[in-house]
Design an enzyme around this catalytic site. Structure first.
Site, PDB file in Angstrom:
ATOM      1  N   ARG A  91     -10.873  -9.010  -4.681  1.00 18.33           N
ATOM      2  CA  ARG A  91     -11.369  -8.862  -3.302  1.00 18.33           C
ATOM      3  C   ARG A  91     -10.339  -8.067  -2.512  1.00 18.33           C
ATOM      4  O   ARG A  91      -9.164  -8.013  -2.874  1.00 18.33           O
ATOM      5  CB  ARG A  91     -11.583 -10.228  -2.635  1.00 18.33           C
ATOM      6  CG  ARG A  91     -10.321 -11.050  -2.505  1.00 18.33           C
ATOM      7  CD  ARG A  91     -10.482 -12.357  -1.768  1.00 18.33           C
ATOM      8  NE  ARG A  91      -9.213 -13.075  -1.740  1.00 18.33           N
ATOM      9  CZ  ARG A  91      -8.780 -13.881  -2.691  1.00 18.33           C
ATOM     10  NH1 ARG A  91      -9.540 -14.090  -3.758  1.00 18.33           N
ATOM     11  NH2 ARG A  91      -7.607 -14.474  -2.603  1.00 18.33           N
TER      12      ARG A  91
ATOM     13  N   ASP B 237       3.003  -6.529  -5.726  1.00 15.04           N
ATOM     14  CA  ASP B 237       4.276  -6.324  -5.015  1.00 15.04           C
ATOM     15  C   ASP B 237       5.207  -7.535  -5.120  1.00 15.04           C
ATOM     16  O   ASP B 237       6.436  -7.394  -5.139  1.00 15.04           O
ATOM     17  CB  ASP B 237       4.060  -5.935  -3.542  1.00 15.04           C
ATOM     18  CG  ASP B 237       3.177  -6.900  -2.777  1.00 15.04           C
ATOM     19  OD1 ASP B 237       2.618  -7.818  -3.401  1.00 15.04           O
ATOM     20  OD2 ASP B 237       3.041  -6.725  -1.549  1.00 15.04           O
TER      21      ASP B 237
ATOM     22  N   SER C 214      -1.097  -4.235  -3.860  1.00 10.51           N
ATOM     23  CA  SER C 214      -0.857  -5.554  -3.276  1.00 10.51           C
ATOM     24  C   SER C 214      -2.136  -6.224  -2.783  1.00 10.51           C
ATOM     25  O   SER C 214      -2.249  -6.579  -1.611  1.00 10.51           O
ATOM     26  CB  SER C 214       0.137  -5.407  -2.130  1.00 10.51           C
ATOM     27  OG  SER C 214       1.197  -4.587  -2.531  1.00 10.51           O
TER      28      SER C 214
HETATM   29 MG    MG Z   1       4.996  -4.147   0.982  1.00  8.19          MG
END
Ligand code: MG
Ligand code: ADP
Length: 659
Positions: free
Chosen positions: A279, A317, A264
């Site tokens: 990044r 995610d 994520s």
């Molecule tokens: Mg999560």
């Protein structure tokens, strides 16, 4: 405080008790108490530094005593009205009608006024919501046209969403911002699934580790522990097979787990299981990982442990959440957006491919005319064209690892909301004109004890206030706010906070989260408008899947989003009714499994050659790296022989396939 207490406890029994001084002190205290009782003066509150908890019971047990017979919430002092004293200060600015008015005191008045001022700085009006939606749409459209914009709009190469009929057993891992989850998912093919998972907090030192290998080795180890615990048979037999199998078929054993890797953080996706880190966000900072393929980093560590696992898909995610929601939602309405409101915030939505006018490298299925786009909306308005900025937003940004970046996320998500509240509360505490968490006069505290704050309190430490307490503040609507006050003690080491302290904390916390929820509505509303489906009579429902502790656990977070959506031009009450926001339970796990399934289906028969070649290379690399780091070096001859066998194997397979 805890240390001091421990020290006290260990030393005390070593001293020989001297009875005489105690007897004198006890006699003096008895005389004083009797005198006070006769004169009906308030008892001095005990200086109770080591009292770490208060409870209802304490006040109840006092309430039958004649001295403590008044109800606990009635102001303790009965002051005569005077020009600078107000017996009925303005109620605190949240609409809880059954909370009695605060106790009288000029500093309490000042606290109420200061609370109102701080709360008003987090106001986010309907007009603000609309201005932000317009700017959000503008920045979304910019991101579809070119790279390097604040909303990145990253194409994901996912061109369809599942319909609930998908089947199979897959592994999924999720590196969020706070936790690492490993799970296995059995997709049953009837919109249902069975999921087994382990969750571990990511050690803080690994978030800023010197090398990415430290972090990824930790992740691979967690996968091994999970397999040993939940799939022991499968694990042992596969490992045995893999160690003995010398044929490509051995490697392509169906017992090799396909793993979906939910990662994520912003990634430039280069294929279904390949993507370079753009990044770090959410407090992570491991410079050597930037620009590297995170799937390869994980696979290298998995191979080092010789686990029967192939990283088959790289999943954001948000995309996982969108997939999971589509798999589980029944009926003809498919989901258009997956949104995350956890440590960070982000969203992925279905866009018409023709609207993505910037180049999309590589191949993808064009038949659906759609592609899932990962917005990376955490970076919306980094340039601060519209986003609100209080002094505490600025202070937070300045002390973060990435100043000037993820400006939307820093006003919306779990990692940051607690810190905004902390900074605001700390400033209020430093103000001598205001009594917050201070023992100005204990008799004003309905608990009649000394308010004090431990030097180890999270309030006094950067990032020391976890957003979870904001949920406690919001859900405690009892007149005495006893749950919140207990939590302030247990969690933040603020001992014996007064009702007014708790009211003030609650009001500031509510204001910060309310602004966050209304900002969340900006993102959701903009995507709903962008979908063009609000006015389509064919579309009865616009389904949106959301995940993350903030949206899942903060009371009425979704209600606050709906309230703001109603105010958006082009949505209104009718549009808001059409939008269905549902929690995508276990979204990242199920979503990653679904994308691993898609990846497996995309594997072509000839792929095994590439897999094998890659596998041999990885093994050799791993051997070399292991030798360099852990073991005495292996002989060059062995490496050359190993390499030659590998090359011969590839040649033999290639020859067979040619025939
Ligand atoms: Mg999560
Ligand atoms: P991840 O982002 O790692 O997937 P979560 O979705 O669980 O993990 O989000 C964790 C974040 O949510 C943390 O920043 C934490 O402070 C916050 N959080 C956890 N519980 C709550 C809660 N009850 N209310 C508000 N925020 C919460």
């Amino acid at each position: 405080m805890a240390k001091a207490k421990a020290r006290c406890r260990t030393r005390w029994p070593l001293r020989r008790p001297r009875i005489l001084p105690f007897a004198v002190v006890a006699a003096a205290a008895t005389v004083l108490a009797l005198a006070l009782f006769v004169l009906q003066l308030p008892l001095p509150a005990p200086v109770d530094f080591f009292s770490h908890s208060f409870s209802h019971d304490r006040s109840r047990s006092r309430s039958h005593h004649p001295y403590f017979s008044r109800p606990p919430y009635v102001p303790a002092a009965r002051l005569e009205p005077a020009s600078d004293i107000c017996l009925k200060p303005t109620p605190f600015p949240f609409p809880i009608s059954n909370i009695p008015l605060a106790a009288s005191h000029p500093l309490t008045m000042a606290l109420a006024a200061e609370t109102t001022r701080v709360v008003s700085l987090f106001d986010f009006s309907d007009a603000d919501v609309n201005a932000h939606v317009q700017e959000f749409l503008r920045q979304m459209s910019e991101g579809l046209k070119r790279d390097g914009t604040s909303i990145s709009q990253i194409p994901t190469y996912v061109t369809g969403v599942p319909d609930g009929t998908e089947k199979g057993l897959y592994l999924a891992v999720d590196l969020g911002g706070t936790n690492f989850r490993v799970c296995s998912v059995m997709l049953n093919g009837d919109t249902t699934f069975n999921l087994t998972y382990n969750k571990v907090a990511i050690p803080k030192d690994l978030m800023v580790a010197k090398t990415s290998r430290e972090l990824f080795a930790f992740l691979a180890k967690q996968i091994e522990l999970f397999l040993r615990e939940h799939h022991a048979d499968h694990f042992e037999s596969s490992t045995r097979r893999r160690h003995t199998a010398s044929t490509p078929q051995g490697y392509r054993d169906e017992h090799i787990f396909r793993l979906g890797f939910t990662f994520s953080f912003p990634v430039k996706q280069l294929g279904i299981n390949k993507g370079k880190l753009i990044r770090w966000t959410k407090g992570f900072d491991i410079p050597d990982a930037i620009g590297k393929d995170v799937c390869a980093l994980l696979q290298a560590e998995i191979d080092r442990l010789r686990l029967p696992v192939k990283v088959a898909a790289l999943v954001n995610d948000t995309v996982g959440t969108l997939m999971a929601r589509s798999y589980t939602s029944t009926g003809k309405h498919r989901s258009i957006l997956g949104g995350i409101f956890g440590t960070g915030t982000n969203g992925a939505y279905i866009e018409k491919t023709k609207n993505i006018t910037k180049p999309i490298e590589g191949q993808y299925d064009t038949t659906t005319g759609e592609m899932v786009v990962n917005t990376e909306w955490g970076s919306f308005d980094n340039q601060l064209n519209v986003l609100p900025s209080t002094p505490w937003d600025r202070a937070l940004d300045g002390s973060s690892v990435n100043p000037g970046i993820q400006m939307f996320e820093k006003r919306v998500s779990g990692m940051f909301l607690g810190e905004i509240v902390r900074l605001a509360v700390l400033d209020m505490m430093k103000n001598d004109e205001v009594s917050l968490f201070k023992d100005i006069d204990s008799s004003f505290n309905d608990w009649r004890t000394t308010t004090n704050i431990s030097s180890e309190s999270g309030v006094l430490r950067a990032w020391g206030l976890d957003s979870a307490i904001l949920s406690v503040a919001a859900s405690d609507n009892s007149p005495e706010l006893s749950t919140l006050r207990q939590e302030l003690e247990n969690n933040l080491h603020v001992y014996n906070p007064s009702l007014e302290d708790a009211q003030s904390f609650k009001a500031v916390a509510n204001a910060v989260v309310r602004r966050a929820a209304r900002l969340s509505a900006v993102a959701i509303g903009a995507v709903a408008l962008q979908s063009g489906k609000l006015d389509d009579p064919e579309e009865e429902v616009l389904d949106i899947g959301v995940d993350g502790s903030l949206v899942e656990h903060y009371p009425f977070f979704r209600d606050m989003i709906y309230e703001a959506l109603v105010a958006v031009d082009g949505i209104g009450p009718e549009g808001a009714k059409k939008i269905r926001i549902g929690i995508a339970k276990d979204g990242s796990g199920v979503g990653a499994a679904l994308i691993a399934l898609v990846a497996q289906r995309m594997e072509k028969p000839g792929d095994f050659l590439a897999d094998l070649r890659g596998d041999i290379k990885r093994s050799l690399d791993a051997m070399q790296a292991n030798n360099a780091i852990d073991e005495p070096s292996m002989s060059t001859t062995a490496l050359v022989v190993g390499g030659l066998i590998g090359v011969a194997a590839i040649a033999a397979i290639w020859y067979n396939r040619q025939r």
